[in-house]
Write a protein that holds these residues in place. Structure first.
Motif, PDB file in Angstrom:
ATOM      1  N   ILE A  29     -10.582 -55.926   4.392  1.00 19.43           N
ATOM      2  CA  ILE A  29     -11.153 -55.418   5.641  1.00 19.43           C
ATOM      3  C   ILE A  29     -11.499 -56.582   6.559  1.00 19.43           C
ATOM      4  CG2 ILE A  29     -13.164 -54.256   6.629  1.00 19.43           C
ATOM      5  CD1 ILE A  29     -13.094 -52.374   4.203  1.00 19.43           C
ATOM      6  N   LYS A  30     -12.068 -57.659   6.024  1.00 20.35           N
ATOM      7  CA  LYS A  30     -12.419 -58.825   6.835  1.00 20.35           C
ATOM      8  C   LYS A  30     -11.172 -59.463   7.430  1.00 20.35           C
ATOM      9  CE  LYS A  30     -16.737 -60.134   4.595  1.00 20.35           C
ATOM     10  NZ  LYS A  30     -17.419 -61.147   3.793  1.00 20.35           N
ATOM     11  N   ILE A  31     -10.087 -59.546   6.670  1.00 14.23           N
ATOM     12  CA  ILE A  31      -8.845 -60.123   7.171  1.00 14.23           C
ATOM     13  C   ILE A  31      -8.296 -59.272   8.306  1.00 14.23           C
ATOM     14  CG2 ILE A  31      -6.431 -60.580   6.587  1.00 14.23           C
ATOM     15  CD1 ILE A  31      -7.426 -61.433   3.798  1.00 14.23           C
ATOM     16  N   GLN A  32      -8.310 -57.961   8.156  1.00 14.05           N
ATOM     17  CA  GLN A  32      -7.799 -57.081   9.197  1.00 14.05           C
ATOM     18  C   GLN A  32      -8.684 -57.136  10.433  1.00 14.05           C
ATOM     19  OE1 GLN A  32      -7.504 -53.252   7.364  1.00 14.05           O
ATOM     20  NE2 GLN A  32      -5.706 -53.788   6.177  1.00 14.05           N
ATOM     21  N   SER A  38      -3.784 -55.717  19.050  1.00 17.77           N
ATOM     22  CA  SER A  38      -2.560 -55.922  19.812  1.00 17.77           C
ATOM     23  C   SER A  38      -2.821 -55.697  21.293  1.00 17.77           C
ATOM     24  CB  SER A  38      -1.466 -54.975  19.324  1.00 17.77           C
ATOM     25  OG  SER A  38      -1.877 -53.641  19.498  1.00 17.77           O
ATOM     26  N   GLU A  39      -2.102 -56.429  22.081  1.00 14.50           N
ATOM     27  CA  GLU A  39      -2.254 -56.370  23.532  1.00 14.50           C
ATOM     28  C   GLU A  39      -1.784 -55.015  24.044  1.00 14.50           C
ATOM     29  OE1 GLU A  39      -3.220 -57.631  27.230  1.00 14.50           O
ATOM     30  OE2 GLU A  39      -3.372 -58.939  25.496  1.00 14.50           O
ATOM     31  N   LYS A  40      -2.563 -54.434  24.949  1.00 15.54           N
ATOM     32  CA  LYS A  40      -2.185 -53.160  25.538  1.00 15.54           C
ATOM     33  C   LYS A  40      -1.111 -53.418  26.589  1.00 15.54           C
ATOM     34  CE  LYS A  40      -3.777 -49.100  27.912  1.00 15.54           C
ATOM     35  NZ  LYS A  40      -4.813 -48.432  28.643  1.00 15.54           N
ATOM     36  N   LEU A  41      -0.010 -52.700  26.481  1.00 18.30           N
ATOM     37  CA  LEU A  41       1.094 -52.838  27.422  1.00 18.30           C
ATOM     38  C   LEU A  41       1.122 -51.640  28.357  1.00 18.30           C
ATOM     39  CD1 LEU A  41       3.850 -54.081  24.957  1.00 18.30           C
ATOM     40  CD2 LEU A  41       2.539 -55.437  26.573  1.00 18.30           C
ATOM     41  N   LEU A  42       1.366 -51.922  29.622  1.00 13.24           N
ATOM     42  CA  LEU A  42       1.403 -50.879  30.643  1.00 13.24           C
ATOM     43  C   LEU A  42       2.828 -50.700  31.142  1.00 13.24           C
ATOM     44  CD1 LEU A  42      -1.671 -52.062  32.746  1.00 13.24           C
ATOM     45  CD2 LEU A  42      -1.641 -50.273  31.013  1.00 13.24           C
ATOM     46  N   THR A  43       3.184 -49.466  31.446  1.00 12.01           N
ATOM     47  CA  THR A  43       4.484 -49.195  32.048  1.00 12.01           C
ATOM     48  C   THR A  43       4.429 -49.569  33.526  1.00 12.01           C
ATOM     49  OG1 THR A  43       3.882 -46.938  32.651  1.00 12.01           O
ATOM     50  CG2 THR A  43       4.881 -47.260  30.464  1.00 12.01           C
ATOM     51  N   TYR A  78       4.088 -54.498  31.260  1.00 13.15           N
ATOM     52  CA  TYR A  78       3.154 -55.515  31.737  1.00 13.15           C
ATOM     53  C   TYR A  78       1.961 -55.546  30.805  1.00 13.15           C
ATOM     54  CZ  TYR A  78       5.887 -55.069  36.011  1.00 13.15           C
ATOM     55  OH  TYR A  78       6.908 -55.031  36.917  1.00 13.15           O
ATOM     56  N   LYS A  79       1.446 -56.752  30.535  1.00 11.01           N
ATOM     57  CA  LYS A  79       0.242 -56.885  29.720  1.00 11.01           C
ATOM     58  C   LYS A  79      -0.973 -56.578  30.588  1.00 11.01           C
ATOM     59  CE  LYS A  79       1.831 -60.208  26.316  1.00 11.01           C
ATOM     60  NZ  LYS A  79       1.610 -61.553  25.735  1.00 11.01           N
ATOM     61  N   ASP A  80      -1.844 -55.749  30.064  1.00 10.40           N
ATOM     62  CA  ASP A  80      -3.037 -55.327  30.801  1.00 10.40           C
ATOM     63  C   ASP A  80      -3.919 -56.524  31.147  1.00 10.40           C
ATOM     64  OD1 ASP A  80      -4.739 -53.444  32.004  1.00 10.40           O
ATOM     65  OD2 ASP A  80      -5.974 -53.330  30.201  1.00 10.40           O
ATOM     66  N   SER A  81      -4.095 -57.447  30.212  1.00  9.40           N
ATOM     67  CA  SER A  81      -4.959 -58.601  30.468  1.00  9.40           C
ATOM     68  C   SER A  81      -4.389 -59.490  31.567  1.00  9.40           C
ATOM     69  CB  SER A  81      -5.154 -59.413  29.190  1.00  9.40           C
ATOM     70  OG  SER A  81      -3.908 -59.908  28.730  1.00  9.40           O
ATOM     71  N   GLU A  82      -3.062 -59.622  31.627  1.00 14.89           N
ATOM     72  CA  GLU A  82      -2.446 -60.443  32.668  1.00 14.89           C
ATOM     73  C   GLU A  82      -2.557 -59.778  34.039  1.00 14.89           C
ATOM     74  OE1 GLU A  82       1.530 -61.352  31.464  1.00 14.89           O
ATOM     75  OE2 GLU A  82       0.854 -62.737  29.909  1.00 14.89           O
ATOM     76  N   ILE A  83      -2.499 -58.454  34.060  1.00 13.09           N
ATOM     77  CA  ILE A  83      -2.664 -57.733  35.325  1.00 13.09           C
ATOM     78  C   ILE A  83      -4.093 -57.938  35.831  1.00 13.09           C
ATOM     79  CG2 ILE A  83      -2.672 -55.454  36.417  1.00 13.09           C
ATOM     80  CD1 ILE A  83       0.119 -56.609  35.737  1.00 13.09           C
ATOM     81  N   GLU A  84      -5.067 -57.844  34.928  1.00 10.24           N
ATOM     82  CA  GLU A  84      -6.463 -58.070  35.311  1.00 10.24           C
ATOM     83  C   GLU A  84      -6.645 -59.493  35.828  1.00 10.24           C
ATOM     84  OE1 GLU A  84      -9.202 -56.107  35.402  1.00 10.24           O
ATOM     85  OE2 GLU A  84      -8.007 -54.376  34.866  1.00 10.24           O
ATOM     86  N   ALA A  85      -6.044 -60.471  35.141  1.00  9.92           N
ATOM     87  CA  ALA A  85      -6.185 -61.868  35.554  1.00  9.92           C
ATOM     88  C   ALA A  85      -5.512 -62.110  36.901  1.00  9.92           C
ATOM     89  CB  ALA A  85      -5.592 -62.784  34.495  1.00  9.92           C
TER      90      ALA A  85
END
Length: 95
Positions: A29-32, A38-43, A78-85
């Motif tokens: 559980i600690k390893i997981q 995983s990065e959220k991907l947007l269409t 598109y990666k959600d974090s990159e869109i925010e950035a």
């Protein structure tokens, strides 16, 4: 039906077996939990809606390199974090 083998354990042996099994389960559980989600991907549509722009504008921004896109399985994502950035990134243009 599988063969069933019955054995007897002392209370100390059974406690040791259970402790080992629980310790291994907690380690897994600690390893997981330590691996990043995983990065959220947007269409394209979701990205355009998030930025409140048209698909044509999104395509133009992608071609100009303002937004990074990824081709995965024949789909542009598109990666959600990159869109925010990218919302907070500024560039100075000299004319």
């Amino acid at each position: 039906m599988d063969n069933l083998i019955l054995t007897t354990y002392t209370p100390e042996q059974l406690t040791g077996i259970i402790n080992n099994a629980v310790t291994e389960a907690v380690k897994n559980i600690k390893i997981q939990a330590s691996t990043p989600p995983s990065e959220k991907l947007l269409t394209r549509k979701e990205t355009a809606d998030k930025l409140k722009i048209s698909l044509v504008t999104l395509n133009d921004w992608t071609k100009r390199g303002l937004i990074q896109s990824y081709l995965i399985g024949g789909r542009v994502l598109y990666k959600d974090s990159e869109i925010e950035a990218s919302l907070y990134k500024t560039q100075t243009v000299k004319y």
